[in-house]
Design an enzyme around this catalytic site. Sequence first.
Site, PDB file in Angstrom:
ATOM      1  CE1 TYR A 186      52.378 -14.651  43.464  1.00  0.00           C
ATOM      2  CE2 TYR A 186      51.567 -12.985  45.125  1.00  0.00           C
ATOM      3  CZ  TYR A 186      52.224 -14.336  44.713  1.00  0.00           C
ATOM      4  OH  TYR A 186      53.222 -14.832  45.766  1.00  0.00           O
ATOM      5  CE  LYS A 233      67.034 -18.094  40.103  1.00  0.00           C
ATOM      6  NZ  LYS A 233      68.176 -18.771  40.918  1.00  0.00           N
ATOM      7  CG  ASP A 247      68.707 -18.514  44.483  1.00  0.00           C
ATOM      8  OD1 ASP A 247      69.186 -17.210  44.135  1.00  0.00           O
ATOM      9  OD2 ASP A 247      69.197 -19.400  43.591  1.00  0.00           O
ATOM     10  CG  ASP A 268      53.429 -13.790  48.881  1.00  0.00           C
ATOM     11  OD1 ASP A 268      52.896 -13.128  50.026  1.00  0.00           O
ATOM     12  OD2 ASP A 268      52.579 -14.511  48.185  1.00  0.00           O
ATOM     13  CG  ASP A 274      54.663 -14.982  54.939  1.00  0.00           C
ATOM     14  OD1 ASP A 274      54.363 -13.842  54.486  1.00  0.00           O
ATOM     15  OD2 ASP A 274      54.167 -16.028  54.829  1.00  0.00           O
TER      16      ASP A 274
HETATM   17  C1  IPM Z   1      49.810 -11.460  51.611  1.00  0.00           C
HETATM   18  C2  IPM Z   1      49.159 -12.783  51.236  1.00  0.00           C
HETATM   19  C3  IPM Z   1      48.367 -12.378  49.888  1.00  0.00           C
HETATM   20  C4  IPM Z   1      49.302 -12.215  48.924  1.00  0.00           C
HETATM   21  C5  IPM Z   1      47.429 -13.651  49.597  1.00  0.00           C
HETATM   22  C6  IPM Z   1      46.470 -14.006  50.604  1.00  0.00           C
HETATM   23  C7  IPM Z   1      46.742 -13.453  48.113  1.00  0.00           C
HETATM   24  O1  IPM Z   1      49.943 -13.929  51.068  1.00  0.00           O
HETATM   25  O2  IPM Z   1      49.438 -10.291  51.655  1.00  0.00           O
HETATM   26  O3  IPM Z   1      51.178 -11.739  51.480  1.00  0.00           O
HETATM   27  O4  IPM Z   1      49.796 -13.268  48.439  1.00  0.00           O
HETATM   28  O5  IPM Z   1      49.691 -11.097  48.425  1.00  0.00           O
HETATM   29 MG    MG Z   2      51.953 -13.452  51.665  1.00  0.00          MG
END
Ligand code: IPM
Ligand code: MG
Length: 359
Positions: free
Chosen positions: A143, A192, A224, A248, A252
């Site tokens: 990133y 990985k 994975d 990231d 989620d």
């Molecule tokens: C998070 C979000 C951010 C990230 C995006 C919006 C840049 O997905 O905080 O997880 O990838 O860090």
């Molecule tokens: Mg995110």
Amino acid sequence: MKNYRIAVLKGDGIGPEIVGEAIKVLDLTAEKCGFTVEYDEALLGGCAIDATGVPLPDETVAKCKAADSTLLGAVGGPKWDTLPGHLRPEKGLLGIRAALGLFANLRPARIFEPLRDASPLRADIIGGSLDIMVVRELTGGIYFGERGRLEENGVKAAYDTEKYSVPEIDRIARIAFDLAMKRGKKVCSVDKANVLESSRLWRETVTEIAKDYPEVELSYMYVDNCAMQLVRNPSQFDVVLTSNIFGDILSDEASMISGSIGMLASASLGATGSGLYEPIHGSAPDIAGQNIANPLATILSVAMMLKYSLGQPQASDMIEKAVAGVLTEVRTPDIYVEGFRKVSCTEMGDAVCDKIRAM
Ligand code: IPM
Ligand code: MG
């Protein structure tokens, strides 16, 4: 009386609504616990682009640096989706993390008992209890690596680079091991390493750091496989240590196990005690302005702030208990099931306050 200065970045979409409720809860908790809080609002994301032309104005960085801690709602929305990469709201979020040196992102994923039925996983898969802490590296890797566009023999191409140095891996690994010592004493380092050189260095470095923590059981997993194990047998995890991009994605996934991404908080920490606290979810432009968003993740982010940055663990506990309490009575639409009272964003904030008042 102790006074704290909090920088407030409401952001876009549902950001202002959920932050409003979190502030309401923080003010009441402060009153109860005998400290005061002052707020300093600043712009980040789409609202900053509209007002100043850039997603992260210098003034915002200055205000956050001057504060004891920063509370953030969420940024982004369709209105700004077609802007070039360096002008997108997301760039503001990445920028503030970098500017404040917030290299460690703590994302707890756990089951709130009253919400057990909201999890998409079967009860027998969830098992007795579930409390995972994803520790995501936040200011390095792909990133932040070199990226660009080029043309090779008339063919358009683009690239992004994953790079990690030993000191970057070292400091995030220590955060994970320190946390594990206060929890279940297990760290699973996710990479990985069967493909990526940066992952091989990650693994070597983590193995070295582990020697300083003989009580912590270290395991490794490919990303994975980890994505699969999180839905196959999530309770095997305690602390999951991983890179920016893998964290990231996995955070989620892990958050959904809890039933709603609207429930989960996060802390971003650096070398100083101050930090940035925000819900894991996004700005949800589709429901913005309707007073139906779930403010609990932001309210729980305030609880994390009290614990990790402000040294007010008692106040933090109060908020966590209040949230657990309201879930047995009221629900915002995202976590609503029959038998509960369906409430709005502001009513949810009020319900948390009522619980705190009664403590
Ligand atoms: C998070 C979000 C951010 C990230 C995006 C919006 C840049 O997905 O905080 O997880 O990838 O860090
Ligand atoms: Mg995110």
